[in-house]
Design a protein around this motif. Structure first.
Motif, mmCIF file in Angstrom:
data_model
loop_
_atom_site.group_PDB
_atom_site.id
_atom_site.type_symbol
_atom_site.label_atom_id
_atom_site.label_comp_id
_atom_site.label_asym_id
_atom_site.label_seq_id
_atom_site.Cartn_x
_atom_site.Cartn_y
_atom_site.Cartn_z
ATOM 1 N N THR A 94 0.834 -1.201 0.000
ATOM 2 C CA THR A 94 0.000 0.000 0.000
ATOM 3 C C THR A 94 0.871 1.254 0.000
ATOM 4 O O THR A 94 0.615 2.199 -0.755
ATOM 5 N N ASN A 97 2.418 1.755 -3.360
ATOM 6 C CA ASN A 97 1.463 2.318 -4.315
ATOM 7 C C ASN A 97 1.255 3.812 -4.073
ATOM 8 O O ASN A 97 0.994 4.564 -5.006
ATOM 9 N N GLN A 98 1.363 4.242 -2.819
ATOM 10 C CA GLN A 98 1.124 5.637 -2.473
ATOM 11 C C GLN A 98 2.323 6.545 -2.750
ATOM 12 O O GLN A 98 2.141 7.752 -2.896
ATOM 13 N N SER A 100 4.034 7.168 -5.284
ATOM 14 C CA SER A 100 4.015 7.916 -6.542
ATOM 15 C C SER A 100 2.828 8.868 -6.655
ATOM 16 O O SER A 100 2.677 9.555 -7.655
ATOM 17 N N ASP A 101 2.001 8.930 -5.618
ATOM 18 C CA ASP A 101 0.843 9.824 -5.603
ATOM 19 C C ASP A 101 1.146 11.017 -4.704
ATOM 20 O O ASP A 101 1.325 10.874 -3.491
ATOM 21 N N ALA A 102 1.213 12.193 -5.292
ATOM 22 C CA ALA A 102 1.582 13.396 -4.536
ATOM 23 C C ALA A 102 0.603 13.676 -3.397
ATOM 24 O O ALA A 102 1.004 14.143 -2.330
ATOM 25 N N LYS A 103 -0.670 13.388 -3.595
ATOM 26 C CA LYS A 103 -1.676 13.639 -2.551
ATOM 27 C C LYS A 103 -1.512 12.665 -1.387
ATOM 28 O O LYS A 103 -1.685 13.023 -0.230
ATOM 29 N N ALA A 104 -1.190 11.406 -1.700
ATOM 30 C CA ALA A 104 -1.049 10.381 -0.663
ATOM 31 C C ALA A 104 0.297 10.469 0.044
ATOM 32 O O ALA A 104 0.468 9.899 1.120
ATOM 33 N N LEU A 105 1.241 11.181 -0.534
ATOM 34 C CA LEU A 105 2.588 11.279 0.033
ATOM 35 C C LEU A 105 2.577 11.864 1.443
ATOM 36 O O LEU A 105 3.365 11.446 2.296
ATOM 37 N N ASN A 107 0.541 11.290 3.710
ATOM 38 C CA ASN A 107 0.072 10.279 4.666
ATOM 39 C C ASN A 107 1.150 9.255 5.013
ATOM 40 O O ASN A 107 0.949 8.428 5.887
ATOM 41 N N ARG A 117 11.100 5.244 -1.933
ATOM 42 C CA ARG A 117 11.604 5.773 -3.210
ATOM 43 C C ARG A 117 12.757 4.925 -3.727
ATOM 44 O O ARG A 117 12.871 4.697 -4.930
#
Length: 152
Positions: A94, A97-98, A100-105, A107, A117
């Motif tokens: 999980t 997967n997160q 690479s998502d700027a919004k989830a970063l 969290n 990374r």
């Protein structure tokens, strides 16, 4: 394409986005050239009444080949992720997967961002290596030219 794959493989973990754009520009341009050249070669190598069928079969085989290669690359990437999560219990799929998502970063715990990374880089690095090897094999097979392409 081989040079683009080598360039992509040789990029360090903290390469700038500009270098990634250069690598993708090289690969995208050469991929476009190869596909168009292949399509024209297929169409010129068959009788006029078979051009439609040859074009369709060529597209089908190219799509099937792409699907198989992408499946293999996905397995390699998932294996990299599985090994990373097995060696570090704090890393999860999980979180991978997160990353690479700027919004989830925001969290993700700060102490896990660097290892995540690094894991993602290792996976992409492996994909560049595999792709480069496949391109070398294709180049070698084409150089051998086992079908003699009508030169006899």
């Amino acid at each position: 394409m081989v040079l683009g794959a080598i360039f992509l493989f040789s990029l360090p973990e903290h390469a700038s986005i500009v270098m990634l754009f250069v690598a993708t520009a090289i690969l995208g341009t050469t991929f476009g050239i190869v596909n168009i050249t292949l399509q024209v070669a297929v169409q010129e190598s068959v009788a006029k009444h078979l051009i439609g069928a040859a074009t369709t079969v060529n597209a089908l085989l190219r799509t099937m080949g792409t699907t198989l290669v992408l499946s293999g690359l996905s397995i390699a990437l998932n294996r990299t992720f599985t090994e990373a999560t097995a060696h570090n219990p704090k890393l999860t799929t999980t979180l991978l997967n997160q990353i690479s998502d700027a919004k989830a970063l925001k969290n993700i715990p700060v102490n896990l961002i660097a290892p995540l990374r690094h894991t993602l880089f290792n996976g992409m690095h492996l994909l560049a290596l595999i792709s480069g090897l496949l391109l070398f094999i294709a180049l070698f097979v084409n150089w051998l030219d086992p079908w003699k392409k009508g030169l006899e």
